[in-house]
Design an enzyme around this catalytic site. Structure first.
Site, PDB file in Angstrom:
ATOM      1  N   LYS A 122      -5.574 -10.209  -5.301  1.00  0.00           N
ATOM      2  CA  LYS A 122      -6.336 -10.311  -4.604  1.00  0.00           C
ATOM      3  C   LYS A 122      -7.692  -9.349  -5.017  1.00  0.00           C
ATOM      4  O   LYS A 122      -6.877  -8.076  -5.525  1.00  0.00           O
ATOM      5  CB  LYS A 122      -5.376 -10.070  -3.446  1.00  0.00           C
ATOM      6  CG  LYS A 122      -7.070  -9.976  -2.301  1.00  0.00           C
ATOM      7  CD  LYS A 122      -6.176  -9.695  -1.100  1.00  0.00           C
ATOM      8  CE  LYS A 122      -6.387  -8.003  -0.565  1.00  0.00           C
ATOM      9  NZ  LYS A 122      -7.508  -8.188   0.768  1.00  0.00           N
ATOM     10  N   LYS A 127       1.017  -1.502   0.235  1.00  0.00           N
ATOM     11  CA  LYS A 127      -0.278  -0.179   0.105  1.00  0.00           C
ATOM     12  C   LYS A 127       0.796   1.668  -0.120  1.00  0.00           C
ATOM     13  O   LYS A 127       0.781   1.831  -0.459  1.00  0.00           O
ATOM     14  CB  LYS A 127      -1.107   0.337   0.751  1.00  0.00           C
ATOM     15  CG  LYS A 127      -1.907  -1.121   0.649  1.00  0.00           C
ATOM     16  CD  LYS A 127      -3.433  -0.518   2.208  1.00  0.00           C
ATOM     17  CE  LYS A 127      -4.654  -1.701   1.575  1.00  0.00           C
ATOM     18  NZ  LYS A 127      -5.786  -1.860   2.070  1.00  0.00           N
ATOM     19  N   LYS A 179     -11.190  -4.200  -2.510  1.00  0.00           N
ATOM     20  CA  LYS A 179     -12.152  -3.098  -2.605  1.00  0.00           C
ATOM     21  C   LYS A 179     -11.908  -1.653  -3.395  1.00  0.00           C
ATOM     22  O   LYS A 179     -12.191  -0.636  -4.015  1.00  0.00           O
ATOM     23  CB  LYS A 179     -12.726  -2.577  -1.240  1.00  0.00           C
ATOM     24  CG  LYS A 179     -13.898  -3.158  -0.104  1.00  0.00           C
ATOM     25  CD  LYS A 179     -14.140  -2.786   0.715  1.00  0.00           C
ATOM     26  CE  LYS A 179     -13.484  -3.295   2.372  1.00  0.00           C
ATOM     27  NZ  LYS A 179     -12.316  -3.216   2.931  1.00  0.00           N
TER      28      LYS A 179
END
Ligand code: AQP
Length: 335
Positions: free
Chosen positions: A200, A119, A203
């Site tokens: 993956k 991230k 969201k």
């Protein structure tokens, strides 16, 4: 009279950082639903975690997403009569314990977290909240003397970290926290993106065709599945199939309850289009009742508030006693 033994305690949560997708549903919520009666279940909408990338947060939208997520928990079968459901920010003990644990957690442990690394690489301005996210997550879990944390496999490293954080605190200040264990599904612990089946389903990933969201219309569901990336062959044997085909078979398997062997055999010698077409029906059979139940909860906001108020009251009671234990053992306060 002897007392009934305490049920094993479960804690888990989802961040209201976007729309709930079938990865979250399969990896986390189906596990929660299956243990409602056998465990003492506490499920949280972890809104403090959604602030870790503040540039992406619109306050009004965050509040709406938190309510949507709580209603979706219930629509997915998390019965508030059998589980405690609440918003993390409404129980201040989470932030208080997070500070105490931040002080006892070596920085090097946080730098090793793969989710932080990926991230941080994807964000221009990395806040300290992103680095400390797993400490807040440890506080969430440890505050409830949690035994089991049902999650998708992307979270396993964080639950192991929570265990290490608890062990270190117990070592420094004496027996304080229960050491939690993660629980992941055998099949479906990591649902992959439909557009890119080596990553993956997430969201926060952008792009249409990446995920199937629980509140997607039947038309959108169909479009996402029919466009899912596969390959040019026709290999259905699970171990030999390409990542995209394995992902579709896995979704089929966990939502239909059929084994992957039965599914693979059914489509052997046919094109992937047949599998995709039937998968649309399988997914629809799961999502249609969720959409209908969700509409019922949004029609009655007062009932949602009642559930979340009662959940926060119960959570506060448990959390406060564990927080007091931790503070006392660490020498904080006068008594
Ligand atoms: N693709 C997935 N397959 C299986 N399980 C998954 N989970 C997430 N993605 C998958 C599980 O869902 C729970 C809630 O996830 P989260 O809100 O804590 O955030 P996350 O793990 O970071 O999930 P997202 O959806 O990818 O959100 P963003 O994009 O905001 O980071 C967890 O139990 C997780 O394992």
């Amino acid at each position: 009279m002897s007392q009934a033994p305490r049920k094993s305690r479960v804690f888990s949560g989802v961040q209201p950082s976007g729309s709930l997708h079938i990865g979250n549903y399969v990896g986390a919520l189906t596990q929660w639903r299956d243990i409602l009666d056998s465990h003492d279940c506490i499920f949280c909408v972890v809104d403090l975690h959604a602030l870790t990338v503040p540039e992406n947060v619109d306050p009004k939208a965050l509040r709406a997403k938190s309510r949507e997520l709580a209603a979706l928990y219930m629509a997915c079968g998390i019965d508030p009569e059998r589980a405690t459901i609440f918003l993390q920010s409404e129980v201040t003990a989470h932030a208080e314990l997070a500070w105490v644990l931040t002080c006892t957690t070596p920085l090097s442990w946080l730098h090793k977290m793969t989710q932080f690394k990926s991230k941080a690489a994807a964000n221009e301005a990395v806040g300290s909240g992103l680095l400390c996210y797993p400490v807040l997550q440890a506080a969430d879990i440890l505050l409830y003397d949690t035994d089991v944390v049902p999650v998708g496999d992307d979270q396993v490293q964080h639950i192991e970290l929570a265990r290490n954080i608890a062990s270190r605190f117990n070592h420094l200040f004496g027996e304080t926290f229960v050491l939690p264990k993660h629980k992941v599904r055998q099949a479906g612990a990591r649902i992959m993106g439909l557009d890119e089946p080596t990553a993956k389903m997430s969201k926060s990933a952008s792009g249409t065709g990446h995920a199937i969201y629980l509140l997607d219309s039947p038309k959108r569901v169909k479009k996402a599945i029919m466009r899912a990336k596969t390959d040019l062959g026709c290999e259905f044997r699970f171990d030999e199939a390409s990542p995209g085909v394995r992902n579709l078979i896995t979704i089929y398997e966990v939502l239909s309850g059929e084994s992957r062997e039965v599914i693979s055999e059914r489509y052997e010698g046919r094109g992937y289009g047949y599998l995709k077409k039937d998968l649309v029906d399988v997914v629809e059979a799961s999502l249609a009742p969720i959409r209908a139940a969700y509409a019922g909860y949004t029609d009655d906001p007062a009932e949602l508030d009642r559930v979340l108020d009662a959940g926060a009251d119960r959570a506060r009671g448990v959390a406060q006693s564990v927080l007091s234990r931790a503070m006392r053992n660490a020498g904080l306060g006068r008594r």
